[in-house]
Structures are given as C-alpha cells and as structure tokens.
Design a protein around this motif. Sequence first.
Motif, mmCIF file in Angstrom:
data_model
loop_
_atom_site.group_PDB
_atom_site.id
_atom_site.type_symbol
_atom_site.label_atom_id
_atom_site.label_comp_id
_atom_site.label_asym_id
_atom_site.label_seq_id
_atom_site.Cartn_x
_atom_site.Cartn_y
_atom_site.Cartn_z
ATOM 1 N N THR A 424 0.828 -1.211 0.000
ATOM 2 C CA THR A 424 0.000 0.000 0.000
ATOM 3 C C THR A 424 0.860 1.258 0.000
ATOM 4 O O THR A 424 0.472 2.282 -0.583
ATOM 5 N N ILE A 425 2.030 1.181 0.639
ATOM 6 C CA ILE A 425 2.958 2.326 0.612
ATOM 7 C C ILE A 425 3.552 2.489 -0.786
ATOM 8 O O ILE A 425 3.605 3.590 -1.347
ATOM 9 N N ALA A 426 4.011 1.356 -1.379
ATOM 10 C CA ALA A 426 4.612 1.407 -2.723
ATOM 11 C C ALA A 426 3.609 1.892 -3.761
ATOM 12 O O ALA A 426 3.986 2.524 -4.756
ATOM 13 N N GLN A 463 -7.676 -8.117 3.483
ATOM 14 C CA GLN A 463 -8.554 -6.998 3.126
ATOM 15 C C GLN A 463 -9.163 -6.355 4.372
ATOM 16 O O GLN A 463 -9.152 -5.129 4.526
ATOM 17 N N THR A 464 -9.687 -7.181 5.254
ATOM 18 C CA THR A 464 -10.342 -6.655 6.461
ATOM 19 C C THR A 464 -9.364 -5.859 7.316
ATOM 20 O O THR A 464 -9.670 -4.753 7.793
ATOM 21 N N SER A 465 -8.165 -6.409 7.498
ATOM 22 C CA SER A 465 -7.168 -5.741 8.342
ATOM 23 C C SER A 465 -6.759 -4.400 7.757
ATOM 24 O O SER A 465 -6.655 -3.391 8.476
ATOM 25 N N LEU A 466 -6.525 -4.343 6.454
ATOM 26 C CA LEU A 466 -6.077 -3.098 5.826
ATOM 27 C C LEU A 466 -7.172 -2.049 5.792
ATOM 28 O O LEU A 466 -6.901 -0.839 5.905
ATOM 29 N N VAL A 467 -8.410 -2.478 5.663
ATOM 30 C CA VAL A 467 -9.527 -1.528 5.702
ATOM 31 C C VAL A 467 -9.663 -0.939 7.101
ATOM 32 O O VAL A 467 -9.831 0.282 7.276
ATOM 33 N N VAL A 468 -9.570 -1.796 8.118
ATOM 34 C CA VAL A 468 -9.660 -1.332 9.508
ATOM 35 C C VAL A 468 -8.550 -0.332 9.817
ATOM 36 O O VAL A 468 -8.758 0.670 10.523
ATOM 37 N N GLU A 469 -7.353 -0.579 9.258
ATOM 38 C CA GLU A 469 -6.218 0.317 9.502
ATOM 39 C C GLU A 469 -6.285 1.586 8.658
ATOM 40 O O GLU A 469 -5.442 2.481 8.796
ATOM 41 N N GLY A 470 -7.245 1.660 7.762
ATOM 42 C CA GLY A 470 -7.380 2.838 6.912
ATOM 43 C C GLY A 470 -6.418 2.866 5.744
ATOM 44 O O GLY A 470 -6.259 3.899 5.081
ATOM 45 N N ARG A 471 -5.800 1.748 5.447
ATOM 46 C CA ARG A 471 -4.837 1.687 4.341
ATOM 47 C C ARG A 471 -5.500 1.333 3.009
ATOM 48 O O ARG A 471 -4.891 1.490 1.948
ATOM 49 N N LEU A 472 -6.700 0.792 3.070
ATOM 50 C CA LEU A 472 -7.383 0.317 1.869
ATOM 51 C C LEU A 472 -8.817 0.801 1.905
ATOM 52 O O LEU A 472 -9.491 0.716 2.948
ATOM 53 N N ALA A 473 -9.287 1.333 0.777
ATOM 54 C CA ALA A 473 -10.677 1.789 0.704
ATOM 55 C C ALA A 473 -11.600 0.574 0.613
ATOM 56 O O ALA A 473 -11.324 -0.364 -0.131
ATOM 57 N N PRO A 474 -12.710 0.586 1.351
ATOM 58 C CA PRO A 474 -13.562 -0.605 1.379
ATOM 59 C C PRO A 474 -14.447 -0.774 0.154
ATOM 60 O O PRO A 474 -14.972 -1.859 -0.087
ATOM 61 N N ASP A 475 -14.639 0.296 -0.629
ATOM 62 C CA ASP A 475 -15.633 0.234 -1.689
ATOM 63 C C ASP A 475 -15.071 0.447 -3.089
ATOM 64 O O ASP A 475 -15.823 0.642 -4.041
ATOM 65 N N MET A 510 -2.061 1.328 -8.400
ATOM 66 C CA MET A 510 -1.305 2.455 -7.884
ATOM 67 C C MET A 510 -2.091 3.757 -8.069
ATOM 68 O O MET A 510 -2.937 3.866 -8.967
ATOM 69 N N SER A 511 -1.782 4.731 -7.214
ATOM 70 C CA SER A 511 -2.378 6.063 -7.323
ATOM 71 C C SER A 511 -1.303 7.077 -6.967
ATOM 72 O O SER A 511 -0.867 7.166 -5.822
ATOM 73 N N ASN A 512 -0.842 7.849 -7.989
ATOM 74 C CA ASN A 512 0.228 8.826 -7.768
ATOM 75 C C ASN A 512 0.043 9.979 -8.744
ATOM 76 O O ASN A 512 -1.069 10.191 -9.244
ATOM 77 N N THR A 513 1.102 10.690 -9.031
ATOM 78 C CA THR A 513 0.970 11.844 -9.926
ATOM 79 C C THR A 513 0.580 11.439 -11.342
ATOM 80 O O THR A 513 0.132 12.281 -12.127
ATOM 81 N N SER A 514 0.753 10.169 -11.670
ATOM 82 C CA SER A 514 0.336 9.680 -12.989
ATOM 83 C C SER A 514 -1.138 9.313 -13.022
ATOM 84 O O SER A 514 -1.666 8.940 -14.071
ATOM 85 N N GLY A 515 -1.797 9.389 -11.872
ATOM 86 C CA GLY A 515 -3.212 9.055 -11.803
ATOM 87 C C GLY A 515 -3.440 7.632 -11.314
ATOM 88 O O GLY A 515 -2.545 6.975 -10.793
ATOM 89 N N GLU A 516 -4.676 7.181 -11.491
ATOM 90 C CA GLU A 516 -5.041 5.822 -11.094
ATOM 91 C C GLU A 516 -4.593 4.868 -12.194
ATOM 92 O O GLU A 516 -4.945 5.037 -13.360
ATOM 93 N N GLN A 517 -3.828 3.843 -11.824
ATOM 94 C CA GLN A 517 -3.347 2.886 -12.819
ATOM 95 C C GLN A 517 -3.013 1.566 -12.146
ATOM 96 O O GLN A 517 -2.792 1.505 -10.941
ATOM 97 N N VAL A 518 -3.001 0.516 -12.962
ATOM 98 C CA VAL A 518 -2.536 -0.790 -12.500
ATOM 99 C C VAL A 518 -1.306 -1.125 -13.327
ATOM 100 O O VAL A 518 -1.347 -1.102 -14.566
#
Length: 618
Positions: A424-426, A463-475, A510-518
């Motif tokens: 999630t950091i990368a 998924q559950t752990s990262l959502v609870v920690e606020g690192r991952l959007a649930p929706d 990923m989400s950075n200055t290049s926008g949303e991309q995989v």
Amino acid sequence: MNELHYEWQTSEVLRSVFTTGDLLVAESLIRQARMEGSDWQPSEVEITSLLLLAKATRLEHVALPLREEDLTEQLRRDLWGDDEKLVQLHPSAAEVVGAFQGKRLWHESLCEIVDIATDLPASGRPIVIAKNGASYEFAYLRRLAYAEDQVALELINSIDTISEVFSKRGFTHDALMKSLATAAPNLQTNEAVSQALRNLITRRISVLTGGPGTGKTFTVAAFLAALQTEALLSNQVLKVARCAPTSKASVRLGEQIEAAFSELPMSDTYGLTFDARSGSVQRLLRMHKNSSTANRELDVDLLIVDEVSMLDLGLLEQLLGSVQPHTHVLLVGDPNQLISVRVGAILRDIVELAAVDGPARAIVTELTVAHRFGESINALAIAINAGDIAAVNSALRTYSGELSRVESADSVSERVLDWARQLTIASRADDPTAGIESLRTLSVLCGTRMGHGSVAWWTKKIQTSLVVEGRLAPDERVPTGAPIMVTKNELRAGFNDTEALSNGDLGLAMSNTSGEQVVFGPSGRPRVRRPSDIEHFELGWSLTIHKSQGSDYDEVIVSLPPTKGTFVSRELLYTAVTRAKAKVTIIGSLETIEAAIKIRANRIGGLKLRLAQKLQAK
C-alpha cells in the motif's frame, strides 16, 4: 439416455460413481454396436466397463489400465473411490478386465485389439485394446490411442535419425558453442549445455529438462542468441516460433529472450524472425475456442515449447502434426512440476523413459545446477520429490534460517500483513518499477481456493485488516494498494503478444501523480492499464499454487489445507516451495505434509510402453 435408462434409474451405485456425461459416452458406444447389426444386450459388468472407460477419459487419463493389479489401484484411487459400501457392490477389477479381454458380441463391432508396437490408423473401431505380447495393457477411446501413437512415432523418428537440416546451412555445434561465449556471457556452459545445443541442431525433437531455477529458459534464450549471431555472420534468416500451454508462460519466455537479445547486434534483414502468433499453443495454431484441432501449418525452422509439463497429449499431437519435416522442436520443462490439467503427463513419460540410459536418452538433456535458490530450498525440494518425510523434516531442522514450518496460518499472519502494508505504501509512490518489484518479495501460495488457510481465507483476512487500519478503501472496485490478478487473456487488438495481459498476470493498483493505474511487469518494460480497462480480475493477496507456476518470489509462504482428505499432491507442494528464491514457510502439520508427498498425481497412459516396444520392434 434411452439405452441404459432403466439401469441408471434403478442403480444407486451407478449414479453415485458416474456422471450423466459418462452415461452418454457409454450409450453412444452401445448404439454404435447396434447400428453395426449386433443384437448385444450388455450385462452389468459390460455396462460398468464402458462407464469406467468413459470416466477414465473424463478424469484426463489417456487409457483404462487392463492389468488387474493396476486397475485395482486405479479403481481405489479415483475411478471408483474408497467407499466400502460401494466397493462391495461393484464388479471386481478381474471382471472388468475379463469384459475387455473376452470374445463377446460387443467386441465384434466396438473393439479393435492391436499390439501396442503396431502403428495405428486414425479410423477404425471406437475402442482400441492394446496388448503387449500376450498381456492386455490398456483400453482406449480411439482418438486418444491415435494421438498417443502419433506422438510416439514422432519421438521415435527423432531418436533414430540425425537431422542434417542445420548442419547443411552451416550451423555447426562448434561454431555455436563459440558464439555462446559472446552472445550469452552469463551462461555457465557445461557438458549438459553443450549436449542440449547439439540435440537442438541434430534432432527433430529434443527435450531440455531440469528442476526450478536450473536456467532452462535462460539457456534457451542463450541458444537463440547464438543462432542469431551465426545467422547474421552467414547472411541467413532463421524462422522461429515459441509457445507454451498458457499465455502467461509464453510471455515469461518472451521476456527472457528479449533480455538475452538486448545487447546483441541486430539486423532488419538477417538473423532470427519470430512468428507473429507466438504465444499460447492455441494462439500459435489458430485453434478456435473449445476446439482441439489446429488450423494452420507451421513453416518455421525452430519451434520452442516451454512449460511442457503442463502440455496435454492432444496439444502436443497437434503441434507435432503442424510443423514441417525440416522443423526442429525443442520441448522445455520440469517433469516434477504440476502436470497438465488435461489429458496425460507427457513430459514425465518421456523423461522417465530416458532415465538410466533408457531409449529416449538420445533426445533428453537435464540441467542439474540450481541458480535460483541455495542448498536449503534445493534440499527441501529433493526430499519432497522423493516422497521422504524424514528428509523433509531434516531439511527443515538443518536450514531453520531459510526454511520453517508452522501449524497455523495465524502464526504468520502478521508477517503477511507487514508485506501487504508495504504494498500500500509502494502503490502511492511515483515509482512503478518499485511497485512491480514489491510484488515479488513475498507470495502466499495456497493448496485450496476455499476453507481455512485458502485463497479466500487469506484475501478476507488481509482486506479486512487493511480496511480497519485505513490503508485500503472498502468500496473501490480496484483498490489502490492491492495486487490485481488477471483471470482472462486480454483481447490482443492493439497489442502485440508481449504487451497483452494474460490469465495469471499480477499487477499492483497504484495512485500517484500519474493518476489511477494498474502496473504489471516486467519491471524493465511495465505494462500499464487504467483500472477501468481491466474487466476480468481478482485480488491477488494470495494465489493458488497452480497460478504461481512459472513465477518466482524472494519468500514463499505455502498454506496447506488442514482438513484431511483435501487433495494436495507431491507435485503441488514441490511446485510451491520451488517458487522461492530465499525463504520458505510451510503452514501445516508434518502429517499433512507427509500425506501430500505420498500422493503423486497420476495419469494412466501407454506412451512409455508404446515407445519402448516400438523401438524394440524396429
């Protein structure tokens, strides 16, 4: 279901053991016998025998074994099952063998009895019974017997005959070995490499095998680089095609070749040209979806087939039948990895026939030096492949720094969550290459898709752990920070074969200055998609072991199912641990591991016997 309707409706045993598909095959055979004028009324044993042949084919066996001891074992293993109630009710192996051997009415119109060394025509009676001398060996549906015979004939031709196609064009072994030194300076040449190169240019079909990390694909790329160098020097063009059973595996081969060629002198006129349809076997042969028939002839000088352990009998027969008489074919793979999900275990049969100076030895070369990992993972892989639980336990104790075993998935969940947090950091950095590389630092490989410790279990936990920690959007449909695994080959309109995404490819959202991309690999040439471009995918927090074949990771956590009776084979565990380069953790008891390594995936077929007997008869 008219022919056997009454028997099917009144027999709990038949409905418990066989499917309606098996029934339809048996009924079609009975109808064919009656169309030939037979007034045969099948007995219970004869009905069961035809159903067993149909089921064996459905379970991707090439044939039904007719040696009583072999059939008894196969009935227990998968054709009938080990339910004691059913076992007491069904006809014995001896009765089934007798039905196929006996001179009965149905034999006259349905069965052809032939010696296994005899060449088999494509047309004839629908059931082929193969004998070896006086011994009845196998019962086949004709299409599979014919495919096996054609593959055997092609292999025998290569074993018996030296091809001069390459030597007549000036491509000699000595010259190519010299070119290897400059074209592929990182290749460690030894006698095995030398022999593999000799086979490549002197045998119409040759096999390059070896365990994971022994450099099979890199060696192939080096050979092609040497051929490119020699072709340029002699102002020639060599036409090459490459393929693999899956698009993902073919892309990996292409990446290795591309890397090998990156520093070579190139020419638009001479050297190597690659067939534009190189990719999966089906793509190369223009096979329509759900079809098993090739729709093109391959006019190339060299055909490279990678990951042959996953190649089924029908595809190999179509490949060998599509090439020209001058084409050389190189089959590459590890016979101890997962076998084809379809008919047969072809690579294993060929390699086993080459062992201990066997008749196929002339065309098989094995690479034995492991480069991917050190002695710890190698020792574990050897122990698993030998089915030796004592050796497995010894390796775990001896190399405790690199190898470990834990009883529960919960024991390593924090380690997995740390890796997930790093993703999630990368995913928010402006460095797609680092994002791709982070995916290869660790992988959780599961023996099952559902249940405790499965793909579904790990996905939910992470998924559950990262959502609870606020690192991952649930929706989010494609959550930023999550690994995204493609589940269907991308349509290739607008992409060449190396750019298109394949089933099993793993990328990072990923989400950075290049926008949303995989971003998908390889790291040197990232493939980037917008999230909306990816239609067929699943989250890749963990993978099935099958999906991991052909990949490698710094660290692998192998999550075995705790439930007894869940099918995990020796090949599955071997494939999982050998995906790692540095560290392996196995989740499961010693009893679970022992049960797995005692189960060897088997596919009944007569290729080894057929090859041996045909060679002896020549």
